[in-house]
Design a protein around this motif. Structure first.
Motif, short mmCIF file in Angstrom:
data_model
loop_
_atom_site.label_atom_id
_atom_site.label_comp_id
_atom_site.label_asym_id
_atom_site.label_seq_id
_atom_site.Cartn_x
_atom_site.Cartn_y
_atom_site.Cartn_z
N HIS A 1 -26.32 32.10 -49.39
CA HIS A 1 -25.34 32.35 -50.44
C HIS A 1 -25.07 33.84 -50.64
O HIS A 1 -24.80 34.27 -51.76
CB HIS A 1 -25.79 31.70 -51.75
CG HIS A 1 -25.79 30.21 -51.67
ND1 HIS A 1 -24.64 29.48 -51.59
CD2 HIS A 1 -26.81 29.32 -51.60
CE1 HIS A 1 -24.95 28.20 -51.50
NE2 HIS A 1 -26.25 28.08 -51.51
N ASN B 1 -25.79 36.47 -51.76
CA ASN B 1 -26.57 37.23 -52.75
C ASN B 1 -26.20 38.70 -52.83
O ASN B 1 -27.06 39.56 -52.96
CB ASN B 1 -28.08 37.10 -52.46
CG ASN B 1 -28.56 35.68 -52.59
OD1 ASN B 1 -27.83 34.83 -53.09
ND2 ASN B 1 -29.76 35.41 -52.14
N LEU B 2 -24.91 38.98 -52.76
CA LEU B 2 -24.48 40.35 -53.03
C LEU B 2 -24.65 40.61 -54.52
O LEU B 2 -24.70 39.68 -55.31
CB LEU B 2 -23.01 40.53 -52.64
CG LEU B 2 -22.73 40.41 -51.15
CD1 LEU B 2 -21.24 40.54 -50.89
CD2 LEU B 2 -23.48 41.47 -50.36
N PHE B 3 -24.74 41.89 -54.89
CA PHE B 3 -24.90 42.23 -56.29
C PHE B 3 -23.51 42.32 -56.93
O PHE B 3 -22.75 43.24 -56.63
CB PHE B 3 -25.65 43.55 -56.44
CG PHE B 3 -26.97 43.53 -55.71
CD1 PHE B 3 -27.85 42.46 -55.85
CD2 PHE B 3 -27.33 44.56 -54.86
CE1 PHE B 3 -29.06 42.43 -55.18
CE2 PHE B 3 -28.54 44.54 -54.17
CZ PHE B 3 -29.40 43.48 -54.34
N PRO B 4 -23.16 41.37 -57.79
CA PRO B 4 -21.77 41.25 -58.23
C PRO B 4 -21.31 42.41 -59.13
O PRO B 4 -20.11 42.63 -59.25
CB PRO B 4 -21.75 39.94 -59.01
CG PRO B 4 -23.16 39.71 -59.41
CD PRO B 4 -24.01 40.32 -58.34
N LEU C 1 -21.85 45.54 -58.62
CA LEU C 1 -21.68 46.76 -57.85
C LEU C 1 -20.58 46.56 -56.81
O LEU C 1 -20.36 45.45 -56.34
CB LEU C 1 -22.98 47.12 -57.12
CG LEU C 1 -24.22 47.34 -57.99
CD1 LEU C 1 -25.44 47.55 -57.12
CD2 LEU C 1 -24.02 48.53 -58.91
N ARG D 1 -25.06 45.40 -45.50
CA ARG D 1 -26.03 45.90 -46.48
C ARG D 1 -27.44 45.92 -45.89
O ARG D 1 -28.19 46.89 -46.08
CB ARG D 1 -26.00 44.99 -47.72
CG ARG D 1 -27.02 45.37 -48.77
CD ARG D 1 -26.89 44.55 -50.02
NE ARG D 1 -27.37 43.17 -49.83
CZ ARG D 1 -27.43 42.27 -50.81
NH1 ARG D 1 -27.02 42.58 -52.01
NH2 ARG D 1 -27.87 41.05 -50.57
#
Lengths: 367, 254
Positions: B97, B99-102, B104, B161
């Protein structure tokens, strides 16, 4: 088979569905029942609003210096204007009012600068407001340094005391609340049970009894010589009490952050404090703005409970003024004034939180 | 075959010896033995609940193993938090999923760990991030937030990333399973390119085409055990175990 090559041009909607008429029709007079309701409620509102406006503004008295100046029959705001200084500064010596005024101006300036979009170096300004400004404010208020005369805390009162209680409570309870919330979710059993116990104990006790304990019982346990300032005790009590509430609000926010965010932070090699500070808390606090501001507003109003331990906050000082024989019978004006001042502050916090929510919304779901 | 073995050295990158793990009473990983050489590309497949995700999540301690030994590079995974953090710095992971940091931007997502973990100056971190965003073909999205990107784009950002930390190994945990069909290819293309550059990779995936193109070895897991391990050619054309045959017939049938 259907082929339609005729392009129908855009047409304006029917006149009865747009504009003021359309709005009225849709919202107030959409059916018979609705129309009757609109008329009845409108009548009730207007028939009460007119006398209220009349009492507050039209037939009220604003200027003067005794009750003899209240002749119009409406609200006697003279009571407020005459005593306004006392309501704001309490028993603070008149020659030192400038110190409180300086703090008010600085605080207002800092908050305005922090709210304003284009302020450069906001981070530093925020740090100054949270770390340096309280020290300046303390020395200005209390004195005892830089040739300033010491003003004992029992002379503090009125709106300035209310703001001291509220600001200290708000600024201190947030970080404590964050630590308690993290502690309660910690994997370390001792930290977890201590945090849980702290939260449950403080949350299970009414604030009034916390204040009573702080003012009456605490001195019994501590030896006579090291007597702590009463205001300081009240501040500690309020902070502890509110951080327990804050912790639960923040814990709710932490739980709403998906597990994947923790895992992604860990997988990148961020340690616990960095992943909390950079990834989890910024998102959780943003989700929790309504809850946090709700707690702040409750805290702000709860400060008036300090009157039971003999501190004269805004409400207490107005109440004291009401028992002045020269002004007997003007309690309505007094309470309306207090309510209005509290409402102004609480409403501003509420509006600011809404603006903050809109600003921080970056167009994403919870993932 | 020869193209698939390029860059594979004899240096052991990851080694699992007799690894066992339980969730409460449930025995999820049973006596896992596996060693991965530097530059090797491993594809792990198997039915859901077979323990394949759990296994690769043990490699960077998102899950804790209870028995056996896991070595990443020269470091053994123990409860020592210093070891764990050393290993996590060297092991990149891409999640199902994303899991980016939403909160940022894409660029900040990529720079965060280099700046805070590797102490790279911000300017250098941003330059590196842009380089990798170009590699995954989305430099123009650098200043957007993850919520404004499609699933495929988000997953490519997630890959970039991880790469920004300059990892020795990349773990992929079903990277294409949450994607719409038309976006799977763009992510797989990036992964294939990465494989050609010699990155050591362990991928949990059901993309059998990907396995055939880039894997040196395919591992089939079921019931917490490694059932079969072979080169992709043999694995697909001549599966040995019955369970593997059944699994392959099920996923290749449609």
């Amino acid at each position: 088979m259907i082929v339609n090559d005729n392009k129908i041009p855009d047409m304006p909607p029917p006149a009865s569905t747009v504009g003021a008429v359309g709005w009225l029709r849709k919202n107030l007079f959409s059916s018979w029942a609705n129309s009757i309701l609109t008329v009845v409620v409108g009548y009730i509102v207007i028939s009460n609003l007119i006398p209220l406006i009349d009492w507050v503004f039209l037939t009220s008295d604003w200027l003067g210096d005794s009750r003899e100046d209240c002749t119009s029959g409406g609200a006697c705001w003279v009571f407020i204007t005459v005593r306004l200084e006392q309501f704001i500064y309490g028993f603070y010596p008149e020659s030192e009012y400038w110190r409180i005024n300086t703090i008010f101006v600085m605080l207002a300036g800092l908050i305005a600068a922090l709210i304003f979009e284009g302020t450069p170096k906001k981070g530093w300004l925020g740090a100054f407001t949270l770390l340096i400004f309280p020290i300046i404010a303390f020395y200005l208020l209390y004195g005892g340094a830089f040739d300033l005369e010491v003003v004992e805390t029992h002379k503090w009162g009125g709106l300035s005391l209310t703001l001291v209680l509220a600001c200290v409570g708000i600024v201190a309870s947030l970080p404590f609340g964050v630590l308690l919330a993290l502690g309660r979710r910690s994997n370390m059993p001792i930290v977890r049970s201590l945090s849980t116990a702290f939260i449950e104990i403080w949350r299970g006790v009414p604030l009034i009894s916390v204040l009573f304990m702080a003012s009456v019982m605490l001195p019994l346990f501590v030896s006579g010589e090291t007597s702590m300032d009463k205001l300081l005790r009240a501040l500690i009590g309020i902070t502890m009490f509110q951080s327990a509430y804050m912790a639960e609000v923040i814990r709710g926010g932490l739980q709403a952050i998906p597990k994947g965010q923790y895992e992604a932070a860990m997988a990148l090699g961020l340690n616990y404090w960095k992943s909390m500070g950079l990834i989890i808390l910024p998102q959780a606090l943003k989700l929790m703005i309504p809850g946090i501001v709700n707690t702040f507003i409750a805290l702000f109003k709860d400060t008036s409970l300090v009157l039971i331990i003999g501190l004269f906050d805004l409400l207490a000082i107005v109440q004291a003024a009401l028992s002045d024989p020269k002004w007997l019978g003007y309690s309505v004006e007094g309470y309306v004034f207090v309510a209005f001042v509290f409402w102004i502050f609480c409403f501003s916090m509420s509006r600011y939180s809404q603006a903050l929510e809109r600003k921080l919304h970056t167009g994403h779901g919870a993932r | 075959m020869s193209t698939q073995n390029n860059n594979v050295s004899s240096e052991i990158m990851i080694q699992l010896k007799g690894v066992n793990k339980w969730y409460g009473e449930f025995h999820v990983l049973k006596d896992i033995d596996l060693s991965v050489s530097k530059g090797e590309r491993i594809v792990v497949c198997g039915p859901s609940g077979s323990g394949k995700s759990t296994m690769i999540r043990c490699l960077n301690r998102l899950e804790e193993h209870q028995q056996g030994q896991i070595l990443v590079g020269k470091t053994e995974l123990t409860n020592d938090i210093k070891n764990i953090e050393t290993i996590r710095r060297e092991v990149g992971m891409v999640f199902q999923h994303f899991n980016l940091f939403p909160h940022l931007t894409v660029l900040e997502n990529c720079c965060l760990a280099p700046i805070w973990v590797r102490k790279v100056p911000r300017k250098d971190a941003e330059a590196t991030a842009m380089k990798y965003l170009e590699r995954v073909k989305i430099p123009d999205q650098a200043y957007k937030y993850p919520g404004q990107l499609s699933g495929g784009q988000q997953q490519r950002v997630a890959i970039a990333r991880s790469l920004c930390m300059n990892p020795e190994v990349m773990l992929f945990d079903e990277p294409t399973s949450a994607l719409d069909p038309e976006m799977i290819k763009e992510v797989l293309d990036v992964m294939i390119e990465l494989a050609h550059e010699g990155m050591t990779m362990i991928c949990v995936t059901h993309e059998m085409g990907f396995a055939k193109t880039v894997a040196n070895r395919v591992i089939f897991m079921d019931g917490g055990q490694i059932i079969e391990e072979n080169n992709p050619h043999e694995f697909f054309d001549n599966p040995q175990s019955e369970r593997t045959q059944l699994f392959l017939s099920q996923i290749l049938a449609h």
